[in-house]
Design a protein around this motif. Structure first.
Motif, PDB file in Angstrom:
ATOM      1  N   MET A 264       0.901  -1.152   0.000  1.00  6.78           N
ATOM      2  CA  MET A 264       0.000   0.000   0.000  1.00  6.78           C
ATOM      3  C   MET A 264       0.934   1.195   0.000  1.00  6.78           C
ATOM      4  SD  MET A 264      -1.450   2.698   1.696  1.00  6.78           S
ATOM      5  CE  MET A 264      -1.663   2.580   3.466  1.00  6.78           C
ATOM      6  N   ARG A 265       0.732   2.133  -0.878  1.00  9.21           N
ATOM      7  CA  ARG A 265       1.712   3.179  -1.150  1.00  9.21           C
ATOM      8  C   ARG A 265       2.201   3.904   0.102  1.00  9.21           C
ATOM      9  NH1 ARG A 265      -1.383   6.840  -3.903  1.00  9.21           N
ATOM     10  NH2 ARG A 265       0.363   8.061  -4.703  1.00  9.21           N
ATOM     11  N   PHE A 266       1.334   4.089   1.097  1.00  3.84           N
ATOM     12  CA  PHE A 266       1.702   4.911   2.260  1.00  3.84           C
ATOM     13  C   PHE A 266       1.997   4.093   3.519  1.00  3.84           C
ATOM     14  CE2 PHE A 266      -1.119   7.435  -0.509  1.00  3.84           C
ATOM     15  CZ  PHE A 266      -0.230   8.436  -0.870  1.00  3.84           C
TER      16      PHE A 266
ATOM     17  N   PHE B  82       7.708   9.960  -0.916  1.00  2.00           N
ATOM     18  CA  PHE B  82       6.691  10.812  -1.532  1.00  2.00           C
ATOM     19  C   PHE B  82       6.937  12.260  -1.107  1.00  2.00           C
ATOM     20  CE2 PHE B  82       4.424   6.743  -1.344  1.00  2.00           C
ATOM     21  CZ  PHE B  82       3.943   6.663  -2.646  1.00  2.00           C
ATOM     22  N   PRO B  83       6.520  13.229  -1.930  1.00  3.05           N
ATOM     23  CA  PRO B  83       6.597  14.621  -1.486  1.00  3.05           C
ATOM     24  C   PRO B  83       5.710  14.803  -0.241  1.00  3.05           C
ATOM     25  CG  PRO B  83       6.021  14.464  -3.836  1.00  3.05           C
ATOM     26  CD  PRO B  83       5.941  13.086  -3.270  1.00  3.05           C
TER      27      PRO B  83
ATOM     28  N   GLY C 242      -1.703  14.981   2.370  1.00  6.63           N
ATOM     29  CA  GLY C 242      -3.029  14.780   1.782  1.00  6.63           C
ATOM     30  C   GLY C 242      -3.594  13.415   2.126  1.00  6.63           C
ATOM     31  N   PHE C 243      -2.724  12.391   2.031  1.00  8.33           N
ATOM     32  CA  PHE C 243      -3.202  11.040   2.373  1.00  8.33           C
ATOM     33  C   PHE C 243      -3.570  10.954   3.854  1.00  8.33           C
ATOM     34  CE2 PHE C 243      -2.247   6.974   4.409  1.00  8.33           C
ATOM     35  CZ  PHE C 243      -3.303   6.239   3.882  1.00  8.33           C
ATOM     36  N   TYR C 244      -2.684  11.455   4.730  1.00  2.76           N
ATOM     37  CA  TYR C 244      -2.943  11.309   6.173  1.00  2.76           C
ATOM     38  C   TYR C 244      -4.177  12.073   6.622  1.00  2.76           C
ATOM     39  CZ  TYR C 244       1.032   8.356   6.852  1.00  2.76           C
ATOM     40  OH  TYR C 244       1.878   7.282   6.784  1.00  2.76           O
ATOM     41  N   LYS C 245      -4.518  13.129   5.894  1.00  2.00           N
ATOM     42  CA  LYS C 245      -5.754  13.861   6.203  1.00  2.00           C
ATOM     43  C   LYS C 245      -6.951  12.940   5.938  1.00  2.00           C
ATOM     44  CE  LYS C 245      -8.049  18.300   5.311  1.00  2.00           C
ATOM     45  NZ  LYS C 245      -9.369  17.805   4.897  1.00  2.00           N
TER      46      LYS C 245
ATOM     47  N   GLU D 188      -9.531  11.207   8.770  1.00  2.00           N
ATOM     48  CA  GLU D 188     -10.991  11.391   8.672  1.00  2.00           C
ATOM     49  C   GLU D 188     -11.729  10.056   8.554  1.00  2.00           C
ATOM     50  OE1 GLU D 188     -10.989  13.941   5.283  1.00  2.00           O
ATOM     51  OE2 GLU D 188     -10.565  15.763   6.469  1.00  2.00           O
ATOM     52  N   GLY D 189     -10.954   8.950   8.546  1.00  2.00           N
ATOM     53  CA  GLY D 189     -11.575   7.624   8.493  1.00  2.00           C
ATOM     54  C   GLY D 189     -11.955   7.166   7.098  1.00  2.00           C
ATOM     55  N   LYS D 190     -11.529   7.949   6.069  1.00  5.49           N
ATOM     56  CA  LYS D 190     -11.831   7.559   4.673  1.00  5.49           C
ATOM     57  C   LYS D 190     -10.539   7.599   3.873  1.00  5.49           C
ATOM     58  CE  LYS D 190     -16.507   9.410   4.915  1.00  5.49           C
ATOM     59  NZ  LYS D 190     -17.317  10.582   4.635  1.00  5.49           N
ATOM     60  N   PRO D 191      -9.604   6.672   4.166  1.00 13.59           N
ATOM     61  CA  PRO D 191      -8.293   6.748   3.516  1.00 13.59           C
ATOM     62  C   PRO D 191      -8.380   6.645   2.002  1.00 13.59           C
ATOM     63  CG  PRO D 191      -8.548   4.662   4.700  1.00 13.59           C
ATOM     64  CD  PRO D 191      -9.722   5.516   5.070  1.00 13.59           C
ATOM     65  N   ASP D 192      -7.738   7.599   1.326  1.00  6.57           N
ATOM     66  CA  ASP D 192      -7.674   7.579  -0.132  1.00  6.57           C
ATOM     67  C   ASP D 192      -6.296   7.017  -0.514  1.00  6.57           C
ATOM     68  OD1 ASP D 192      -7.577   7.973  -2.821  1.00  6.57           O
ATOM     69  OD2 ASP D 192      -7.784  10.162  -2.772  1.00  6.57           O
ATOM     70  N   TYR D 193      -6.257   5.680  -0.680  1.00  4.18           N
ATOM     71  CA  TYR D 193      -4.990   5.008  -0.962  1.00  4.18           C
ATOM     72  C   TYR D 193      -4.397   5.419  -2.320  1.00  4.18           C
ATOM     73  CZ  TYR D 193      -6.492   2.088   2.937  1.00  4.18           C
ATOM     74  OH  TYR D 193      -6.916   1.642   4.162  1.00  4.18           O
ATOM     75  N   ASP D 194      -5.218   5.996  -3.181  1.00  2.00           N
ATOM     76  CA  ASP D 194      -4.731   6.441  -4.504  1.00  2.00           C
ATOM     77  C   ASP D 194      -4.428   7.931  -4.504  1.00  2.00           C
ATOM     78  OD1 ASP D 194      -5.014   3.874  -5.519  1.00  2.00           O
ATOM     79  OD2 ASP D 194      -7.081   4.207  -6.170  1.00  2.00           O
ATOM     80  N   TYR D 195      -4.343   8.546  -3.326  1.00  2.00           N
ATOM     81  CA  TYR D 195      -4.129   9.990  -3.245  1.00  2.00           C
ATOM     82  C   TYR D 195      -2.876  10.382  -4.047  1.00  2.00           C
ATOM     83  CZ  TYR D 195      -3.875  14.734  -1.569  1.00  2.00           C
ATOM     84  OH  TYR D 195      -3.853  16.092  -1.542  1.00  2.00           O
ATOM     85  N   GLY D 196      -3.007  11.416  -4.870  1.00  2.52           N
ATOM     86  CA  GLY D 196      -1.860  11.951  -5.613  1.00  2.52           C
ATOM     87  C   GLY D 196      -1.614  11.292  -6.946  1.00  2.52           C
ATOM     88  N   LEU D 197      -2.386  10.256  -7.281  1.00  7.23           N
ATOM     89  CA  LEU D 197      -2.161   9.585  -8.571  1.00  7.23           C
ATOM     90  C   LEU D 197      -2.912  10.326  -9.682  1.00  7.23           C
ATOM     91  CD1 LEU D 197      -2.406   5.801  -7.648  1.00  7.23           C
ATOM     92  CD2 LEU D 197      -0.352   7.137  -8.155  1.00  7.23           C
TER      93      LEU D 197
END
Length: 240
Positions: free
Chosen positions: A28-30, A217-218, A224-227, A231-240
């Motif tokens: 998982m990217r993060f 990662f920058p 952005g991902f940790y936000k 919030e309980g809705k992880p966006d595993y594709d954040y930044g793609l």
């Protein structure tokens, strides 16, 4: 190698066989634990492909590979499956014997394992403190505890008088603890490194390492991902 940057979730088709002469990483990217394995793959120049997994909505075919549903997981062309981050890293170091990251000397190897145990007492604070903050709780006691543990790591490095934890070049232990230090600012915990001059120098040296540069990662992507994670809705594709 071709990698699925976007994470695969429930209902997705399983990836095809692992190509010959290659190893596959389910990641998982993060994830800092999977980051350990990514670092070792890059440091040793191992040919690999990466399949990212949606950890909130895992595919059934992934759970067949690892019933715990955690990353990292390694898979070989022969269908052998290995998981748990320290185990995957040790496996890679043994199978791909060029450029060994673990010391050959049994005592030195044991010292690295002891240090890893010591560090495993620090990692929970990276989660406990931000979660407590988010809930409006007082985190000062937790932060003091974390500072003490980081000071202890700093003392270990100061006693060794070496650039890295295993000597004057990077070895396995450095990669095993690095992912959390890469994220320390994102977690808002950099102040816990107060009074750790040697550890700060180590962090600067690690940032120069090619494997570290290749897998990071920058900070705005991390933030952005940790936000989304907080919030309980992880966006595993954040930044793609």
């Amino acid at each position: 190698m071709a990698s699925s940057e976007k994470c695969l979730g429930k209902g997705s088709s399983p990836p095809g066989p692992v190509p010959k002469g290659c190893v596959r990483l389910y990641s998982m990217r993060f994830c800092p634990f999977a980051h350990r394995t990514r670092l070792v793959l890059h440091a040793k120049g191992i040919k690999h492909d990466t399949i990212n997994i949606n950890l909130k909505d895992k595919p059934d075919w992934f759970l067949e590979k690892n019933p715990f549903g955690l990353v990292p997981v390694l898979e070989t062309p022969e269908g052998q499956v290995i998981y748990e981050s320290p185990i995957t890293c040790d496996y890679l170091d043994e199978v791909y014997a060029e450029k060994k990251l673990l010391p050959a000397d049994p005592f030195e190897k044991a010292q690295q394992k002891i240090l890893l145990e010591q560090f495993s007492k620090v990692t929970p604070y990276f989660y406990k403190i931000p979660m407590a903050r988010q809930n409006g709780e007082d985190t000062s006691k937790l932060e003091e505890e974390m500072k003490e543990k980081l000071k202890s790591l700093n003392e270990t490095l100061a006693r060794k008088k070496t650039k890295f934890f295993g000597g004057d070049s990077i070895t396995m232990i450095d990669y095993m603890i690095w992912p959390w230090f890469e994220r320390i600012e994102i977690y808002g915990l950099e102040h816990c490194m107060g009074g750790t001059a040697e550890l700060k120098k180590w962090k600067e040296r690690m940032l120069e390492d090619p494997a570290v540069k290749a897998t990071m990662f920058p900070s705005e992507v991390y933030k952005g991902f940790y936000k989304t994670y907080a919030e309980g809705k992880p966006d595993y594709d954040y930044g793609l």
